[in-house]
Design an enzyme around this catalytic site. Structure first.
Site, PDB file in Angstrom:
ATOM      1  N   LYS A   1       0.722  -1.048  -0.050  1.00 26.43           N
ATOM      2  CA  LYS A   1      -0.008   0.026  -0.030  1.00 26.43           C
ATOM      3  C   LYS A   1       0.935   1.292  -0.021  1.00 26.43           C
ATOM      4  O   LYS A   1       1.491   1.697   0.932  1.00 26.43           O
ATOM      5  CB  LYS A   1      -0.854  -0.123   1.185  1.00 26.43           C
ATOM      6  CG  LYS A   1      -2.218   0.641   1.008  1.00 26.43           C
ATOM      7  CD  LYS A   1      -2.062   2.212   0.908  1.00 26.43           C
ATOM      8  CE  LYS A   1      -1.882   2.885   2.073  1.00 26.43           C
ATOM      9  NZ  LYS A   1      -1.807   4.481   1.618  1.00 26.43           N
TER      10      LYS A   1
ATOM     11  N   GLU B   1       9.619   1.436  10.878  1.00 25.71           N
ATOM     12  CA  GLU B   1      10.898   2.514  10.596  1.00 25.71           C
ATOM     13  C   GLU B   1      10.034   3.752  10.725  1.00 25.71           C
ATOM     14  O   GLU B   1       9.540   4.197   9.872  1.00 25.71           O
ATOM     15  CB  GLU B   1      11.398   2.299   9.476  1.00 25.71           C
ATOM     16  CG  GLU B   1      12.721   2.669   9.250  1.00 25.71           C
ATOM     17  CD  GLU B   1      12.474   4.043   8.955  1.00 25.71           C
ATOM     18  OE1 GLU B   1      12.767   5.024   9.904  1.00 25.71           O
ATOM     19  OE2 GLU B   1      12.671   4.653   7.839  1.00 25.71           O
TER      20      GLU B   1
ATOM     21  N   CYS C   1      13.893  10.380   6.838  1.00 30.29           N
ATOM     22  CA  CYS C   1      13.570   9.694   8.296  1.00 30.29           C
ATOM     23  C   CYS C   1      14.930  10.058   8.705  1.00 30.29           C
ATOM     24  O   CYS C   1      15.042  10.319  10.049  1.00 30.29           O
ATOM     25  CB  CYS C   1      13.186   8.411   8.431  1.00 30.29           C
ATOM     26  SG  CYS C   1      14.196   7.338   7.265  1.00 30.29           S
TER      27      CYS C   1
ATOM     28  N   GLU D   1      10.176  15.650  15.075  1.00 33.71           N
ATOM     29  CA  GLU D   1      10.366  15.441  13.814  1.00 33.71           C
ATOM     30  C   GLU D   1       9.634  16.361  13.018  1.00 33.71           C
ATOM     31  O   GLU D   1       8.448  16.594  12.954  1.00 33.71           O
ATOM     32  CB  GLU D   1      10.192  14.091  13.245  1.00 33.71           C
ATOM     33  CG  GLU D   1      10.646  13.833  12.160  1.00 33.71           C
ATOM     34  CD  GLU D   1      10.743  12.215  11.420  1.00 33.71           C
ATOM     35  OE1 GLU D   1       9.402  11.797  11.635  1.00 33.71           O
ATOM     36  OE2 GLU D   1      11.568  11.875  10.972  1.00 33.71           O
TER      37      GLU D   1
HETATM   38  P1  NAD Z   1       1.828   8.790   7.957  1.00 31.83           P
HETATM   39  O1  NAD Z   1       2.607   7.968   9.018  1.00 31.83           O
HETATM   40  O2  NAD Z   1       0.167   9.071   8.191  1.00 31.83           O
HETATM   41  O3  NAD Z   1       1.855   8.098   6.437  1.00 31.83           O
HETATM   42  C1  NAD Z   1       2.727   7.098   6.016  1.00 31.83           C
HETATM   43  C2  NAD Z   1       1.976   5.562   5.458  1.00 31.83           C
HETATM   44  O4  NAD Z   1       0.994   5.282   6.264  1.00 31.83           O
HETATM   45  C3  NAD Z   1       1.204   6.218   4.080  1.00 31.83           C
HETATM   46  O5  NAD Z   1       1.058   5.156   3.044  1.00 31.83           O
HETATM   47  C4  NAD Z   1      -0.180   6.184   4.733  1.00 31.83           C
HETATM   48  O6  NAD Z   1      -1.231   6.147   3.572  1.00 31.83           O
HETATM   49  C5  NAD Z   1      -0.305   5.273   5.465  1.00 31.83           C
HETATM   50  N1  NAD Z   1      -1.261   5.420   6.768  1.00 31.83           N
HETATM   51  C6  NAD Z   1      -1.868   6.303   7.015  1.00 31.83           C
HETATM   52  N2  NAD Z   1      -2.633   6.140   7.999  1.00 31.83           N
HETATM   53  C7  NAD Z   1      -2.578   4.929   8.184  1.00 31.83           C
HETATM   54  C8  NAD Z   1      -3.427   3.962   9.149  1.00 31.83           C
HETATM   55  N3  NAD Z   1      -4.314   4.194  10.123  1.00 31.83           N
HETATM   56  N4  NAD Z   1      -3.439   2.485   8.953  1.00 31.83           N
HETATM   57  C9  NAD Z   1      -2.292   2.252   8.099  1.00 31.83           C
HETATM   58  N5  NAD Z   1      -1.657   2.875   7.227  1.00 31.83           N
HETATM   59  C10 NAD Z   1      -1.835   4.125   7.259  1.00 31.83           C
HETATM   60  O7  NAD Z   1       2.647   9.837   7.620  1.00 31.83           O
HETATM   61  P2  NAD Z   1       2.138  11.198   6.690  1.00 31.83           P
HETATM   62  O8  NAD Z   1       0.678  11.727   7.578  1.00 31.83           O
HETATM   63  O9  NAD Z   1       1.879  11.092   5.424  1.00 31.83           O
HETATM   64  O10 NAD Z   1       3.162  12.278   7.173  1.00 31.83           O
HETATM   65  C11 NAD Z   1       3.060  12.836   8.522  1.00 31.83           C
HETATM   66  C12 NAD Z   1       4.726  12.900   9.122  1.00 31.83           C
HETATM   67  O11 NAD Z   1       4.940  11.648   9.447  1.00 31.83           O
HETATM   68  C13 NAD Z   1       5.338  13.402   8.723  1.00 31.83           C
HETATM   69  O12 NAD Z   1       5.525  14.966   8.941  1.00 31.83           O
HETATM   70  C14 NAD Z   1       6.894  12.812   8.910  1.00 31.83           C
HETATM   71  O13 NAD Z   1       7.180  13.415  10.480  1.00 31.83           O
HETATM   72  C15 NAD Z   1       6.375  11.474   9.347  1.00 31.83           C
HETATM   73  N6  NAD Z   1       6.968  10.548   8.178  1.00 31.83           N
HETATM   74  C16 NAD Z   1       7.756   9.951   8.334  1.00 31.83           C
HETATM   75  C17 NAD Z   1       8.221   9.073   7.454  1.00 31.83           C
HETATM   76  C18 NAD Z   1       9.636   8.381   7.476  1.00 31.83           C
HETATM   77  O14 NAD Z   1      10.159   7.875   6.351  1.00 31.83           O
HETATM   78  N7  NAD Z   1      10.070   8.084   8.710  1.00 31.83           N
HETATM   79  C19 NAD Z   1       7.661   9.057   6.256  1.00 31.83           C
HETATM   80  C20 NAD Z   1       6.373   9.751   6.014  1.00 31.83           C
HETATM   81  C21 NAD Z   1       6.109  10.621   7.036  1.00 31.83           C
END
Ligand code: NAD
Length: 477
Positions: free
Chosen positions: A172, A247, A281, A380
């Site tokens: 996904k 991660e 990250c 972060e």
């Molecule tokens: P997120 O964690 O919500 O999204 C990451 C992934 O998780 C996406 O594919 C999203 O569709 C999925 N996701 C979201 N809600 C979910 C749920 N309830 N169940 C399963 N999967 C779900 O991140 P975001 O909202 O896109 O970004 C917010 C913050 O997250 C950023 O500002 C950053 O701090 C952090 N982030 C970190 C990384 C990393 O590589 N560590 C990557 C993206 C975002």
């Protein structure tokens, strides 16, 4: 154009017929649509993966799996420019960074292709009437939730390792950036990956992502993203006792001592926070500077920051746009909060005046003398915002470096060999870099933190242990 899901080597629309817009971060304009998958679509994909695991894919000899993944690695390299162009438009990352990401995914498949027939168990000394051995077995179906910051790299990191040991995968991708991964799936089918070994369902996290994490047919979950979502994924997977690799990001420090080679350190400190517009990250988002060199370093860093150019991805600037309007607002809220707290802004980069007005641009910023417990130095931000913090002694540097809930990566800059080893052992981080930062990110290097940075390891041979389970067989003669 509407991009469909990829299930069992077929393009299929979401069962409910719904779609989501694809937005170009460089101009804020919609240019395509993707399938908005729900529970039913995930269920079809998980069943296709199970069939593959129980069928030809699951029975394939490791050496044959290895050759297939190697062919995929070479085909990905052949498509490097095309994949980079898709990734650059979809994520807003400058072309040179997207090209590096496209090379990296090929390298992940190359490395794990080589490992596919080299993961073996052991024999265990036991009373003579027994022969005892261990074997490593695939979990079965693995779920992969990928974020938007490095779709190609993060997909490669977990999916290549999982396929190498014989799992079938359901992916996904993030709703903000998934087009490059749909192209990878198409290439995988072209080189002969059997139907169902790799399936991709696009959609929202709260719908498709939540459905994948909770699906009882998924035997292992791999998640990269925010700590809040990671916790939800782990809780959902716990419902059917599936192990999870998380991660989740960091607030990684680089520590500069007064004996450091500053000419080598400065461009690395800059790059560690501007790469991918700080949406990394392992971004080096805190720089801890020994007081004797503090003002010199801030002066030098400020010049480097002021010289950066932020603009549209297609112009290959130093810094592209952030991924979406929400992320831009989030980063700008941190900057505003810092200014309101009276934290001094040492420098800001230049924004390209020709960049389209609707893009999500934030030029890199350095804040100086940031109190180590301020949210700016604790949370972060996921944008091009660097916190500079002075320190006097080694112990103080360590206290500040270790004083956040994260522990992903750390950089140490000192020419004192004893201090290098002392601090490398005492600093809280899954990876420690001495007189460099990231070591070019090689697939060979195990990666993953603790605390709010998550748990489990990806990359290197280590990842293969996470994607398998160990079975002990005791034969009585
Ligand atoms: P997120 O964690 O919500 O999204 C990451 C992934 O998780 C996406 O594919 C999203 O569709 C999925 N996701 C979201 N809600 C979910 C749920 N309830 N169940 C399963 N999967 C779900 O991140 P975001 O909202 O896109 O970004 C917010 C913050 O997250 C950023 O500002 C950053 O701090 C952090 N982030 C970190 C990384 C990393 O590589 N560590 C990557 C993206 C975002």
């Amino acid at each position: 154009m509407i991009h469909k899901n990829f299930i069992a080597n077929q393009w299929v629309s979401a069962l409910a017929g719904q779609t989501l817009p694809v937005i170009n971060p460089s101009d804020g304009q919609m240019y395509a649509e993707i399938a908005r998958s729900g529970e039913a679509d995930i269920d079809v994909a998980v069943r296709a993966a199970r069939d593959a695991f129980e069928g030809r894919w699951g029975r394939m000899a490791p050496a044959e799996r290895s050759r297939l993944l190697f062919r995929l690695a070479m085909a990905l390299l052949d498509h490097q420019d095309e994949l980079a162009a898709i990734e650059s438009r979809d994520t807003g990352k400058p072309m040179k960074q997207a090209r590096a990401d496209a090379a990296a995914i090929a390298r992940y498949f190359e490395f794990y292709a080589g490992a596919a027939d080299k993961l073996h168990g052991s024999t265990i000394p036991y009373p003579n009437e027994f022969t005892v051995l261990t074997v490593r077995e695939a979990h079965g179906v693995t779920g992969h939730i990928v974020p938007w910051n490095y779709p190609l790299q993060i997909f490669g990191r977990s999916v290549a390792a999982s396929l190498a040991v014989g799992n079938a995968c359901v992916v996904k991708p993030a709703e903000d950036a998934c087009l490059s991964l749909l192209k990878v799936a198409e290439i995988a089918a072209e080189v002969g990956l059997p139907p169902g070994a790799l399936n991709i369902c696009t959609g929202l996290g709260a719908e498709a992502g939540a459905a994948l994490s909770a699906h009882p047919g998924v035997d292992h979950m791999s998640f990269t993203g925010s700590p809040q979502t990671g916790k939800q994924v782990a809780l959902a997977a716990a419902g059917h006792f599936a192990p999870v690799t998380l991660e989740l990001g960091g607030k990684s420090p680089q520590i500069l001592f007064s004996d450091a080679d500053l000419d080598a350190a400065m461009p690395v400190v800059l790059n560690a926070i501007i790469q991918n517009a700080g949406q990394t990250c392992s971004a080096g988002s805190r720089v801890l500077i020994q007081r004797a060199i503090y003002s010199d370093v801030i002066g030098h860093l400020s010049e480097l920051f002021q010289a950066t150019r932020t603009g549209a991805a297609s112009d290959d600037p130093d810094v592209g746009p952030l991924i979406n309007a929400r992320q831009l607002e989030r980063v700008q809220a941190y900057i505003q909060q810092a200014r309101e707290s009276g934290i001094e802004q040492a420098a800001v980069g230049q924004r390209d005046l020709n960049a389209p007005a609707g893009g999500f641009y934030q030029a890199p910023v350095v804040f100086t003398n940031v109190p180590p417990d301020h949210p700016l130095a604790q949370e972060e931000i996921f944008g091009p915002v660097l916190c500079a913090i002075p320190f006097d002694t080694e112990d103080e540097a360590l206290r500040i470096a270790n004083g956040t809930p994260f522990s992903l990566v750390a950089g140490l800059w000192t020419t004192d060999g004893a201090r290098q080893m002392r601090l490398a052992r005492r600093v809280k981080a899954g990876q420690v870099f001495v007189n460099n930062y990231g070591a070019a990110g090689g697939v060979e290097l195990p990666f993953g933190g603790t605390g709010q940075s998550g748990y489990g390891k990806e990359k290197g041979f280590e990842a293969l242990y996470g994607f398998t389970t160990l079975k002990t067989i005791a034969v009585r003669h």
